[in-house]
Design a protein around this motif. Structure first.
Motif, short mmCIF file in Angstrom:
data_model
loop_
_atom_site.label_atom_id
_atom_site.label_comp_id
_atom_site.label_asym_id
_atom_site.label_seq_id
_atom_site.Cartn_x
_atom_site.Cartn_y
_atom_site.Cartn_z
N GLY A 88 2.44 -0.24 5.77
CA GLY A 88 0.90 0.17 5.61
C GLY A 88 0.19 -1.08 4.98
N LYS A 89 0.05 -0.15 4.57
CA LYS A 89 -2.05 -1.46 3.53
C LYS A 89 -1.34 -1.02 2.40
CE LYS A 89 -4.89 2.11 3.37
NZ LYS A 89 -7.00 2.22 2.72
N LEU A 90 -1.63 -1.96 1.80
CA LEU A 90 -1.35 -3.06 0.35
C LEU A 90 -2.64 -1.94 0.02
CD1 LEU A 90 0.09 -6.85 -0.37
CD2 LEU A 90 1.51 -4.24 -0.91
N PRO A 91 -2.85 -1.67 -1.60
CA PRO A 91 -3.44 -1.01 -2.18
C PRO A 91 -4.70 -2.35 -2.65
CG PRO A 91 -2.32 -0.45 -3.95
CD PRO A 91 -1.80 -1.18 -2.70
N PRO A 92 -5.87 -2.20 -2.43
CA PRO A 92 -7.20 -3.33 -2.73
C PRO A 92 -6.43 -3.96 -3.79
CG PRO A 92 -7.76 -1.45 -3.25
CD PRO A 92 -6.42 -0.79 -3.03
N GLY A 93 -7.51 -5.09 -3.26
CA GLY A 93 -6.94 -6.67 -4.91
C GLY A 93 -7.80 -8.12 -4.58
N PRO A 94 -7.93 -8.49 -5.46
CA PRO A 94 -8.65 -10.13 -4.98
C PRO A 94 -7.71 -11.06 -4.15
CG PRO A 94 -8.03 -9.83 -7.01
CD PRO A 94 -7.47 -8.68 -6.37
N ARG A 95 -8.59 -11.59 -3.26
CA ARG A 95 -8.02 -12.61 -2.67
C ARG A 95 -6.91 -13.42 -2.96
NH1 ARG A 95 -9.53 -13.27 3.06
NH2 ARG A 95 -11.11 -12.69 2.55
N PRO A 96 -5.65 -13.44 -2.56
CA PRO A 96 -5.66 -14.59 -2.65
C PRO A 96 -5.37 -15.81 -2.71
CG PRO A 96 -3.64 -13.58 -2.26
CD PRO A 96 -5.20 -12.51 -1.72
N ARG A 143 10.47 -2.24 -11.31
CA ARG A 143 10.53 -2.69 -9.82
C ARG A 143 10.75 -1.94 -8.64
NH1 ARG A 143 14.48 -4.21 -6.18
NH2 ARG A 143 13.83 -6.00 -5.85
N ALA A 144 9.41 -1.66 -7.79
CA ALA A 144 9.98 -0.78 -6.33
C ALA A 144 11.21 -0.89 -5.75
CB ALA A 144 8.52 -0.87 -5.95
N GLY A 145 12.20 -0.01 -6.07
CA GLY A 145 13.15 0.13 -5.75
C GLY A 145 13.65 -0.12 -4.00
N ALA A 146 12.72 0.98 -3.59
CA ALA A 146 12.44 0.96 -2.04
C ALA A 146 11.04 0.90 -1.51
CB ALA A 146 12.51 2.41 -1.94
N THR A 147 10.84 0.77 -0.05
CA THR A 147 8.99 0.64 -0.48
C THR A 147 8.88 2.39 -0.11
OG1 THR A 147 8.85 -1.30 1.39
CG2 THR A 147 8.16 0.02 2.22
N VAL A 148 7.29 2.22 -0.91
CA VAL A 148 6.84 3.86 -1.31
C VAL A 148 5.80 3.29 -1.12
CG1 VAL A 148 6.90 5.64 -3.10
CG2 VAL A 148 8.77 3.69 -3.19
N GLN A 149 5.56 5.21 -0.47
CA GLN A 149 3.66 5.76 -0.40
C GLN A 149 3.56 6.22 -0.77
OE1 GLN A 149 2.45 4.17 2.88
NE2 GLN A 149 4.12 3.59 3.05
N VAL A 150 2.22 5.44 -1.15
CA VAL A 150 1.47 6.16 -2.90
C VAL A 150 0.61 6.18 -2.80
CG1 VAL A 150 1.12 5.77 -5.61
CG2 VAL A 150 3.35 5.07 -4.35
N GLY A 151 -0.35 7.49 -2.60
CA GLY A 151 -1.59 7.70 -1.96
C GLY A 151 -2.39 6.86 -1.38
N GLY A 152 -1.71 7.52 -0.07
CA GLY A 152 -2.13 5.70 1.34
C GLY A 152 -1.79 5.00 1.58
N TYR A 153 -1.28 4.07 -0.19
CA TYR A 153 -0.82 2.61 -0.05
C TYR A 153 0.14 3.11 -0.13
CZ TYR A 153 -5.54 2.67 -1.29
OH TYR A 153 -7.34 2.37 -1.16
N THR A 154 0.94 1.70 0.88
CA THR A 154 2.42 1.15 0.69
C THR A 154 2.22 0.22 -0.93
OG1 THR A 154 2.16 1.09 3.13
CG2 THR A 154 3.84 -0.42 1.77
N ILE A 155 3.37 0.45 -1.60
CA ILE A 155 4.77 -0.55 -2.34
C ILE A 155 5.80 -1.17 -2.29
CG2 ILE A 155 5.18 -0.82 -4.51
CD1 ILE A 155 3.12 1.56 -5.72
N PRO A 156 5.54 -2.40 -1.76
CA PRO A 156 6.84 -2.33 -0.60
C PRO A 156 8.02 -2.67 -1.55
CG PRO A 156 5.13 -4.87 -0.98
CD PRO A 156 4.70 -3.29 -1.58
N GLU A 157 9.09 -2.96 -1.27
CA GLU A 157 10.56 -2.78 -2.45
C GLU A 157 10.58 -3.83 -2.54
OE1 GLU A 157 15.10 -2.85 -1.87
OE2 GLU A 157 13.93 -2.67 0.13
N GLY A 158 11.05 -4.05 -4.18
CA GLY A 158 10.40 -5.00 -5.13
C GLY A 158 9.57 -5.97 -5.80
N ALA A 159 8.27 -5.23 -5.31
CA ALA A 159 7.11 -5.24 -5.54
C ALA A 159 7.26 -5.25 -7.12
CB ALA A 159 6.14 -4.32 -5.47
N GLN A 160 6.29 -5.36 -7.89
CA GLN A 160 6.36 -5.84 -9.61
C GLN A 160 5.21 -4.36 -9.89
OE1 GLN A 160 5.72 -7.97 -13.09
NE2 GLN A 160 4.19 -8.97 -12.05
N ILE A 161 5.64 -3.45 -10.96
CA ILE A 161 4.47 -3.13 -11.19
C ILE A 161 4.40 -2.88 -12.43
CG2 ILE A 161 4.47 0.34 -10.69
CD1 ILE A 161 5.15 -0.81 -8.36
N LEU A 162 2.51 -2.27 -13.12
CA LEU A 162 2.21 -2.83 -13.89
C LEU A 162 1.37 -1.47 -14.39
CD1 LEU A 162 1.38 -6.52 -14.21
CD2 LEU A 162 3.76 -5.44 -15.09
#
Length: 502
Positions: free
Chosen positions: A33-41, A376-395
């Motif tokens: 899936g797709k990550l939430p939008p954000g600034p270009r890294p 920390r995301a314990g698994a890859t999760v779909q949230v509101g149409g976006y993908t939060i991959p496993e291991g991601a940091q959540i603030l």
């Protein structure tokens, strides 16, 4: 500057490798899936330089462009930041199970604190046992009611100190006085001792020690963003934290050892405190509590409980002195309900709605932990149409949530009245106001912190009138911040206490 030099060095050294890994990971993510939008890294370092010295403000500004849920690349770490009440609910309630564990900062690892400390340990039998001990034995209403006299005694000592300043016309460093009182309030409740003599420098030294710990935990650390170099400890964060942790363990280890020795003396009188309860539990092998675990628990309780409470009180007094009409309203309520110059009791708090509203408004504008602790995301999760991959940091940017114009009218204005008649609490059920977090990882010390904060603020307002120092006016007050794991005033608040007429 040291961070900039390090980053540029790693940019040159690892550029090619990270570019190849980025291409590989992008292919994997596109299948999910797709990550939430954000600034270009930027390659390798990602968006690290966009954090700035006040990350809560920088992330709030970025959210205005990219939305209330956005993704950033901080070195190797994919980070998702939420900045609205509705998205906070998604993270802390709807998907709480998937996001309950922490992303462990390298600075929390000395003496394996991340494996023993309640704030960092993953959801597990150990974590559940620690939570149960806090909820049932330490912070239950019955327990707190039974030792409230100890806290009232500490308030009287605070008032005696402020009275001396009033008699000499001296100003009070509100943050230091609040920290000393918070430290002794906790010390009395947990250990039945004062950890800070009001006439010594011990409170100031302990405050500096706690603040240094909060700074190390909160400031950007290269080792957290590039895990493969953690062993180098390139900024020395782990080394400094090891020193701070040794000093804290020395303090608590000595106290515990003294109590154990006294228990073996004939005629020992049991103390009505949390240490006694924990030592009793440690003798029951089925409870899973030992002396090491007790020391780590105290490190969390005193580290978080003193700095956050004193900082919130300092912000509350600063806002009231900057808004004299609000200060007058709070004092008028105290005079009507209790009587000027009379002791404020914990049982009085429920009858002081404007005082409660003042504290909530302070929490809204100046949450002690502006980004909470990272999840920390314990698994890859779909949230509101976006993908939060496993291991991601959540603030969760609770500072931004508290100043969201979609939720709050005039969000930059200090208006306690907005909470009068509003059914909104700070216990994690109202996602517009989350100073203690929410979900299963909500701060366990919330019940004690709420009592301490209202008691201190109400007492200071009811026993004294207050004015700023001669060179300062409400319009010229410095309200800048300094960022750590907690958010403090950059310039300490000094105010002059004036005697009241009774």
């Amino acid at each position: 500057m040291d961070l900039l030099i390090l980053m540029l060095g790693f940019y040159l050294s690892w550029g090619l490798l990270r570019a190849l890994l980025y291409i590989a990971n992008r292919g994997k993510l596109s299948k999910v899936g797709k990550l939430p939008p954000g600034p270009r890294p930027v390659p390798v370092i990602g968006n690290l330089f966009e954090l700035g010295s006040l990350p809560h403000r920088s992330l709030t500004k970025l959210a205005r462009t990219h939305g209330p849920i956005m993704s950033l690349k901080l070195g190797c770490i994919t980070t998702v930041v939420v900045s609205s009440a509705s998205w906070a609910r998604e993270i802390l309630q709807t998907h709480d199970v998937s996001f309950s564990n922490r992303l462990i900062p390298d600075s929390s690892t000395p003496f394996r604190h991340h494996e023993h400390g309640l704030a960092w340990v993953p959801v597990s039998p150990l974590w559940r046992n620690l939570r149960r001990i806090c909820n049932v034995h330490l912070f239950a209403p019955k327990t707190l009611d039974s030792n409230q006299q100890l806290r009232h005694q500490k308030i009287q000592e605070l008032l005696a100190y402020v009275k001396k300043c009033s008699e000499t016309g001296s100003s009070v460093n509100i943050g230091e006085a609040a920290f000393r009182t918070s430290l002794n309030l906790l010390g009395s409740t947990i250990l039945s001792i004062d950890l800070a003599d009001p006439t010594s420098e011990s409170a100031k030294e302990f405050k500096e020690l706690v603040w240094q710990i909060m700074v190390e935990l909160g400031k950007p650390n290269v080792a957290d963003y590039f895990p493969f170099i953690k062993w180098l400890d390139p900024q020395g964060a782990r080394q400094r934290m090891t020193g701070y942790t040794i000093r804290m363990h020395d303090i608590f280890g000595t106290i515990i050892e003294n109590r154990l020795q006294h228990q073996n003396v004939s005629g020992f009188v049991r103390k009505n405190d949390m240490l006694e309860t924990l030592l009793d539990l440690s003798k029951d092998k089925e409870e899973g509590v030992d002396l090491v675990l007790i020391e780590h628990l105290f490190l969390d309780l005193f580290g978080a409980g003193t700095d956050t409470t004193s900082s919130t009180l300092e912000w509350a007094m600063a806002e009231l002195l900057r808004n004299p009409e609000k200060l007058s309203k709070a004092q008028a309520e105290l005079e009507q309900v209790i009587g000027r110059g009379k002791p404020v009791k914990e049982s009085d708090i429920a009858r002081l709605p404007y005082l409660q509203a003042t504290v909530k408004e302070t929490f809204r504008m100046h949450p002690a932990g502006p980004l909470l602790l990272p999840r920390r995301a314990g698994a890859t999760v779909q949230v509101g149409g976006y993908t939060i991959p496993e291991g991601a940091q959540i603030l969760v940017n609770v500072w931004a949530v508290g100043r969201d114009p979609a939720t709050w009218k005039d969000p930059e204005e200090f208006i306690p009245e907005r909470f009068l008649g509003l059914d909104m609490d700070v216990k994690g059920r109202s996602f517009e106001l989350l100073p203690f977090g929410g979900g299963r990882r909500i701060c366990p010390g919330l019940p004690l912190a709420i009592r301490m904060l209202h008691l201190m603020l109400g007492s200071l307002l009811n026993f004294f009138n207050w004015r700023l120092e001669d060179c300062v006016s409400p319009e010229t007050m410095e309200m800048g911040e300094k960022f750590g794991m907690t958010l403090q005033k950059a310039q300490p608040l000094r105010a002059v206490p004036l005697p009241i007429e009774i």
